[in-house]
Scaffold this motif. Sequence first.
Motif, short mmCIF file in Angstrom:
data_model
loop_
_atom_site.label_atom_id
_atom_site.label_comp_id
_atom_site.label_asym_id
_atom_site.label_seq_id
_atom_site.Cartn_x
_atom_site.Cartn_y
_atom_site.Cartn_z
N LEU A 191 -19.16 10.24 -3.53
CA LEU A 191 -18.04 9.30 -3.56
C LEU A 191 -17.28 9.36 -2.24
N PRO A 192 -17.06 8.22 -1.59
CA PRO A 192 -16.39 8.24 -0.28
C PRO A 192 -14.93 8.68 -0.38
N ASP A 193 -14.49 9.40 0.66
CA ASP A 193 -13.12 9.91 0.69
C ASP A 193 -12.11 8.87 1.16
N ASP A 194 -12.59 7.86 1.91
CA ASP A 194 -11.67 6.89 2.50
C ASP A 194 -11.20 5.88 1.46
N PRO A 195 -9.91 5.88 1.13
CA PRO A 195 -9.41 4.95 0.11
C PRO A 195 -9.50 3.48 0.50
N LYS A 196 -9.80 3.20 1.77
CA LYS A 196 -9.91 1.80 2.20
C LYS A 196 -11.04 1.07 1.48
N GLY A 245 -13.28 4.85 -5.88
CA GLY A 245 -12.29 4.19 -6.70
C GLY A 245 -12.36 4.69 -8.12
N MET A 246 -12.08 3.82 -9.08
CA MET A 246 -12.06 4.27 -10.47
C MET A 246 -12.45 3.15 -11.42
N PHE A 247 -13.30 3.52 -12.39
CA PHE A 247 -13.63 2.67 -13.53
C PHE A 247 -12.78 3.12 -14.70
N LEU A 248 -12.12 2.17 -15.37
CA LEU A 248 -11.26 2.49 -16.50
C LEU A 248 -11.74 1.74 -17.74
N ALA A 283 -21.65 13.68 -7.95
CA ALA A 283 -21.32 12.93 -6.73
C ALA A 283 -19.94 13.30 -6.20
N GLY A 284 -19.31 14.33 -6.79
CA GLY A 284 -18.01 14.79 -6.30
C GLY A 284 -16.82 14.16 -6.97
N GLY A 285 -17.03 13.47 -8.10
CA GLY A 285 -15.94 12.80 -8.79
C GLY A 285 -15.53 13.50 -10.06
N LYS A 314 -11.76 11.65 -7.45
CA LYS A 314 -10.86 12.66 -8.03
C LYS A 314 -9.38 12.35 -7.86
N PRO A 315 -8.91 11.93 -6.68
CA PRO A 315 -7.47 11.69 -6.55
C PRO A 315 -6.94 10.66 -7.54
#
Length: 331
Positions: A191-196, A245-248, A283-285, A314-315
């Motif tokens: 999972l990419p770290d860049d929130p962009k 990002g995030m799936f809800l 994947a680090g999430g 994660k964030p």
Amino acid sequence: MLSFEITFMDFLLEHQERHGRTYHFLILMNSILNAAKRIQHYYLTGALHGNLGLSGCLNVQGERVMKLDEIANAVVKHYLARSGRVIYAVSEEEEDIIPMNASGRYFVYYDPMDGSSNIPHNLPVGFLFGIAKRNLEGPEDGHLRAGQDYIAAGMFVIPTGTFTIALKEAGCWRFNIDETMNYVKPTRMKLPDDPKTWELSFNSAHRDYFANGVREWLEENEKKYQFRYLGALAGDFHRILTNGGMFLYPAIVNHPDPKKNYPQGKLRLMYEAAVVSFMCHEAGGEAVDEDGRPILSIRPENLHQRTALYLGSKPLVEEIREKLNTRKNIR
């Protein structure tokens, strides 16, 4: 000049040999690959053969069943049984455990046709599976495994030809189908770290029915990120794995029709939520339920147990977990 890509089976054979493991898992995965290719074929030719409509039946959850739901389930059952490596399976489409081979080494939990409401529109669907190993040291009691007990979990996005699999403590990997119908070119997914690049994915039509804390978090944060929603868990999670990002899929608790509330959530734990959560973890999430509990730690009490799901970087998952754990998340 000729070039040759590494196939999934090459990749897995090397993995098994490197770790001194048997070929039983290879045989099982070959059967799952064959099932996925067959489902892909039926999906691509479904319109020609009149297989894109409703079957006229309801599944164990009381949902209308598509013809391709039934076809995909029959295909997966056939190949799993043919492998001789599965002691029993659990399918979204069947009420009871499916006994297979008394000497089998693995349990397989699967959704053969995720997102089947997309079928009439020829939009992507998924085939999700989780694999756990039976007790090889003594008697096996057949208890349902939590996601943390899986040894592998994966998904095929159909008909786009992508296959993603996570192997326990060995990462999450994506493969693409080639012209010979082989899945090739392993790519490690993190999972990419860049929130962009991060995205949010959820059914926005249901937002008014979410708990207060979830609605508050969305109001405070959703404009920071792109919004994408496909309506098939495999396809939506495919994007999250790539972009972050995030799936809800929150619990439904404030619907004006009480019969349409799902206070525990609507996704099935064993063959949907635990599968993508296992992949996300590798994947680090992270992934949690409506109470902020890690999805992978939840031990199923029944085959078709439901859950809410917050899944991804994660964030973001940690942020919404704080909302889930406060009194603000009243219903």
